[in-house]
Structure formats: C-alpha cells, structure tokens
Design a protein around this motif. Sequence first.
Motif, PDB file in Angstrom:
ATOM      1  N   PRO A  29       0.877  -1.155   0.754  1.00  0.00           N
ATOM      2  CA  PRO A  29       0.147   0.005   0.035  1.00  0.00           C
ATOM      3  C   PRO A  29       1.033   1.351  -0.307  1.00  0.00           C
ATOM      4  O   PRO A  29       0.395   2.397  -0.297  1.00  0.00           O
ATOM      5  CB  PRO A  29      -1.031  -0.284   1.211  1.00  0.00           C
ATOM      6  N   LEU A  30       2.022   1.247   0.440  1.00  0.00           N
ATOM      7  CA  LEU A  30       2.527   2.345   0.686  1.00  0.00           C
ATOM      8  C   LEU A  30       3.456   2.482  -0.746  1.00  0.00           C
ATOM      9  O   LEU A  30       3.968   4.391  -1.111  1.00  0.00           O
ATOM     10  CB  LEU A  30       3.643   1.994   1.131  1.00  0.00           C
ATOM     11  N   ILE A  31       3.105   2.205  -1.945  1.00  0.00           N
ATOM     12  CA  ILE A  31       4.008   1.926  -3.096  1.00  0.00           C
ATOM     13  C   ILE A  31       2.902   2.612  -3.923  1.00  0.00           C
ATOM     14  O   ILE A  31       2.787   3.602  -4.862  1.00  0.00           O
ATOM     15  CB  ILE A  31       4.356   1.120  -4.009  1.00  0.00           C
ATOM     16  N   LEU A  32       1.494   2.230  -4.128  1.00  0.00           N
ATOM     17  CA  LEU A  32       0.443   2.555  -4.875  1.00  0.00           C
ATOM     18  C   LEU A  32       0.120   3.779  -4.188  1.00  0.00           C
ATOM     19  O   LEU A  32      -0.967   4.085  -5.876  1.00  0.00           O
ATOM     20  CB  LEU A  32      -1.545   1.605  -3.892  1.00  0.00           C
ATOM     21  N   TYR A  33       0.121   4.732  -3.583  1.00  0.00           N
ATOM     22  CA  TYR A  33      -0.153   6.222  -3.521  1.00  0.00           C
ATOM     23  C   TYR A  33       1.286   7.011  -3.711  1.00  0.00           C
ATOM     24  O   TYR A  33       2.249   7.014  -3.461  1.00  0.00           O
ATOM     25  CB  TYR A  33      -0.799   6.411  -1.679  1.00  0.00           C
ATOM     26  N   PRO A  38       6.132  19.277  -6.643  1.00  0.00           N
ATOM     27  CA  PRO A  38       5.838  20.583  -6.418  1.00  0.00           C
ATOM     28  C   PRO A  38       4.316  20.760  -7.517  1.00  0.00           C
ATOM     29  O   PRO A  38       4.306  21.941  -7.627  1.00  0.00           O
ATOM     30  CB  PRO A  38       7.683  21.227  -5.829  1.00  0.00           C
ATOM     31  N   GLN A  39       4.439  20.345  -8.234  1.00  0.00           N
ATOM     32  CA  GLN A  39       4.012  20.674  -9.575  1.00  0.00           C
ATOM     33  C   GLN A  39       1.911  20.555  -8.865  1.00  0.00           C
ATOM     34  O   GLN A  39       1.977  19.888  -8.178  1.00  0.00           O
ATOM     35  CB  GLN A  39       3.305  18.830  -9.763  1.00  0.00           C
ATOM     36  N   TRP A  40       1.250  21.412  -9.837  1.00  0.00           N
ATOM     37  CA  TRP A  40       0.393  22.068  -9.316  1.00  0.00           C
ATOM     38  C   TRP A  40      -0.891  20.964 -10.112  1.00  0.00           C
ATOM     39  O   TRP A  40      -1.876  20.720  -9.219  1.00  0.00           O
ATOM     40  CB  TRP A  40       0.262  23.263 -10.096  1.00  0.00           C
ATOM     41  N   LEU A  41      -0.432  20.950 -11.477  1.00  0.00           N
ATOM     42  CA  LEU A  41      -1.415  19.517 -11.746  1.00  0.00           C
ATOM     43  C   LEU A  41      -1.029  18.424 -11.673  1.00  0.00           C
ATOM     44  O   LEU A  41      -0.051  17.762 -11.593  1.00  0.00           O
ATOM     45  CB  LEU A  41      -1.554  19.677 -13.385  1.00  0.00           C
ATOM     46  N   THR A  42      -2.434  17.512 -11.855  1.00  0.00           N
ATOM     47  CA  THR A  42      -1.722  16.214 -10.418  1.00  0.00           C
ATOM     48  C   THR A  42      -2.952  15.334 -11.921  1.00  0.00           C
ATOM     49  O   THR A  42      -3.251  15.565 -12.907  1.00  0.00           O
ATOM     50  CB  THR A  42      -2.689  15.782 -10.228  1.00  0.00           C
ATOM     51  N   ASN A  43      -2.977  13.657 -11.780  1.00  0.00           N
ATOM     52  CA  ASN A  43      -3.452  13.250 -12.573  1.00  0.00           C
ATOM     53  C   ASN A  43      -4.478  13.147 -12.026  1.00  0.00           C
ATOM     54  O   ASN A  43      -5.148  13.017 -11.240  1.00  0.00           O
ATOM     55  CB  ASN A  43      -2.480  11.754 -13.290  1.00  0.00           C
ATOM     56  N   GLN A  49      -7.607  10.455  -5.933  1.00  0.00           N
ATOM     57  CA  GLN A  49      -7.548   9.980  -4.081  1.00  0.00           C
ATOM     58  C   GLN A  49      -8.341  10.907  -2.957  1.00  0.00           C
ATOM     59  O   GLN A  49      -8.162  11.220  -2.127  1.00  0.00           O
ATOM     60  CB  GLN A  49      -6.169   9.445  -4.024  1.00  0.00           C
ATOM     61  N   SER A  50      -7.314  12.753  -3.800  1.00  0.00           N
ATOM     62  CA  SER A  50      -7.660  13.183  -3.121  1.00  0.00           C
ATOM     63  C   SER A  50      -9.078  13.686  -2.466  1.00  0.00           C
ATOM     64  O   SER A  50      -9.176  13.813  -1.752  1.00  0.00           O
ATOM     65  CB  SER A  50      -6.840  14.562  -4.321  1.00  0.00           C
ATOM     66  N   TRP A  51      -9.832  13.263  -3.325  1.00  0.00           N
ATOM     67  CA  TRP A  51     -11.601  13.863  -3.369  1.00  0.00           C
ATOM     68  C   TRP A  51     -12.360  12.750  -2.022  1.00  0.00           C
ATOM     69  O   TRP A  51     -12.368  13.195  -1.495  1.00  0.00           O
ATOM     70  CB  TRP A  51     -12.215  13.552  -4.939  1.00  0.00           C
ATOM     71  N   PHE A  52     -11.228  11.202  -2.262  1.00  0.00           N
ATOM     72  CA  PHE A  52     -11.622  10.405  -1.805  1.00  0.00           C
ATOM     73  C   PHE A  52     -11.421  11.086  -0.273  1.00  0.00           C
ATOM     74  O   PHE A  52     -12.202  11.013   0.845  1.00  0.00           O
ATOM     75  CB  PHE A  52     -11.418   9.268  -1.801  1.00  0.00           C
ATOM     76  N   ILE A  53      -9.676  11.037  -0.109  1.00  0.00           N
ATOM     77  CA  ILE A  53      -9.365  11.288   1.368  1.00  0.00           C
ATOM     78  C   ILE A  53     -10.275  12.692   1.959  1.00  0.00           C
ATOM     79  O   ILE A  53     -10.612  12.862   3.276  1.00  0.00           O
ATOM     80  CB  ILE A  53      -8.018  11.385   1.232  1.00  0.00           C
ATOM     81  N   MET A  76      -7.319   8.901   9.426  1.00  0.00           N
ATOM     82  CA  MET A  76      -7.153   8.055   7.563  1.00  0.00           C
ATOM     83  C   MET A  76      -5.800   7.771   7.107  1.00  0.00           C
ATOM     84  O   MET A  76      -6.080   7.334   6.151  1.00  0.00           O
ATOM     85  CB  MET A  76      -7.047  10.308   7.026  1.00  0.00           C
ATOM     86  N   SER A  77      -4.878   7.949   7.718  1.00  0.00           N
ATOM     87  CA  SER A  77      -3.965   7.288   7.126  1.00  0.00           C
ATOM     88  C   SER A  77      -4.247   5.969   7.647  1.00  0.00           C
ATOM     89  O   SER A  77      -3.613   4.645   6.337  1.00  0.00           O
ATOM     90  CB  SER A  77      -2.388   7.589   8.059  1.00  0.00           C
ATOM     91  N   LEU A  78      -4.760   5.359   8.599  1.00  0.00           N
ATOM     92  CA  LEU A  78      -5.113   3.795   8.684  1.00  0.00           C
ATOM     93  C   LEU A  78      -5.957   3.366   8.380  1.00  0.00           C
ATOM     94  O   LEU A  78      -6.479   2.035   7.761  1.00  0.00           O
ATOM     95  CB  LEU A  78      -5.642   4.346  10.111  1.00  0.00           C
ATOM     96  N   LEU A  79      -7.410   4.373   7.782  1.00  0.00           N
ATOM     97  CA  LEU A  79      -8.665   3.975   7.075  1.00  0.00           C
ATOM     98  C   LEU A  79      -7.991   3.756   5.019  1.00  0.00           C
ATOM     99  O   LEU A  79      -8.534   2.597   4.882  1.00  0.00           O
ATOM    100  CB  LEU A  79      -9.144   5.590   6.531  1.00  0.00           C
ATOM    101  N   VAL A  80      -6.912   4.611   5.254  1.00  0.00           N
ATOM    102  CA  VAL A  80      -6.160   3.943   3.734  1.00  0.00           C
ATOM    103  C   VAL A  80      -5.541   3.034   3.532  1.00  0.00           C
ATOM    104  O   VAL A  80      -5.481   1.964   2.269  1.00  0.00           O
ATOM    105  CB  VAL A  80      -5.704   5.199   2.708  1.00  0.00           C
ATOM    106  N   TYR A  81      -4.808   2.598   4.794  1.00  0.00           N
ATOM    107  CA  TYR A  81      -4.690   1.571   4.593  1.00  0.00           C
ATOM    108  C   TYR A  81      -5.230   0.122   4.706  1.00  0.00           C
ATOM    109  O   TYR A  81      -4.690  -0.754   3.887  1.00  0.00           O
ATOM    110  CB  TYR A  81      -2.941   1.537   5.583  1.00  0.00           C
TER     111      TYR A  81
END
Length: 229
Positions: A29-33, A38-43, A49-53, A76-81
């Motif tokens: 799980p540590l690799i999947l996220y 510093p980039q403004w644009l993300t995929n 992921q950000s919306w869900f969190i 939240m770290s525990l939930l995602v993990y």
Amino acid sequence: MMTSVSLFDQFESPVLMGLPLVIISLSVPLILYPQLTPQWLTNAYSAIQSWFINRATHQILLPLSPAGHKWALLLMSLLVYLITINMLGLLPYSFTPTTQLSMNMALAVPLWLATVILGMRNFTTRSLAHLVPEGSPTALIPILIIIETISLFIRPIALGVRLTANLTAGHLLIQLIATATFALMFSSPPTAMITVILFVLMTILEIAVAMIQAYVFVLLLTLYLQENV
C-alpha cells in the motif's frame, strides 16, 4: 496420492524462499499512493484519491471537537491503509493480513489505549464518571463499575474480532463457491453457471465489505476518541 486441503490454508502467510510474503503485503500500500510533488497539475488518479480523502476526513471528523482534529492524519492514514490491504487481499495468489487477529489487535489495542490515556490525562473526573451512569442507585454502584470496566476493556477486542471475523467469513464463502464451481463444471454445467453468478456477486459483496469494515474500524475509534476529548 491426494492430499487434503483445508479451507483455512488461505489464511496462512505464504512463504517464498524462506521469506514470509506478509511483509510484501504490508508494504505494497505504501507504493500505490503518489508522493507529494511541487507540481500544480496532477493526474486523474491523484485527483480521485484527494477527493476521497477529503470527503472521508470530513465525515469521520464531523462528530469530533476541534481538539480531536489533531488525529486526522492518523485516522485517515489508517483508513486508507486498511482499505488497500483488504482490497489487495481479494486478488488471486495474494494474502490478506487483516484476516489475522494478531495484526488487528496490534492495531486496535494501542489506538484504543491512546484514547483512554488521553481522556484520563485531560479529563480525569469525566472519564472516571463514565464508569457510573448518572442516577444509578447507590447499592448498584460497585456492580456497575465492574460492568463498565469490563465493557471498556472489551472495546479493543471487539474492534479486532469484528474486522477479522467479517473478512474471514467472506473469504471462506468465496472459496467454497469457487470450489463448488470447479466441482460442478463438468458434472453439471447449468448448475456451475449459477455458482459462477453467485461467485461474481459474492466477490462484489466482499469488495464492499472490505471497504465498509475498514471504515467501521476507524469510525469506532473516532467514537472512542470523542468520549475522551
């Protein structure tokens, strides 16, 4: 010679070249996220992921006072993990660490104990008052203290057992349906098609259970924290 295979063999940690693969299961799980950049644009994946969190954080912290918001990162770290581990455990040739009671108790006991210590340190009188319900008869106070103390110590056990039992039951049902499908594939193809449909439906249900149980685990911790902040 045929060897008997137990249904519970799937809950044993697989070993490759003498190394337990549970270590890989816990670290994947540590690799999947994605990491912070510093980039403004993300995929699209990072945006989802950000919306869900953000939504999950809002729902979990809603009943907490501002003092409990300090636990947001941990919860939240525990939930995602937990969600990631539970979901990855449904893949073929994988292993679900959260089907092991020892791991779930290792998560539940320290977090529960942290909430209790926090309440005892900051609100000692109020925390001890929870052991005696308001308006209790004087003669019943010793018995009520014993009952409330037992219920307090059962909380981490309930957390660990609930997560273990639900995931274990789902995995067992999936294996039973899959075994029935293979057994009926040649002897009764129409019946095998029915079991295939049941297998697909059960897999979808188990995906939902994997997510819900992770959420319930964190939500109950939030409720325990609410009593002590």
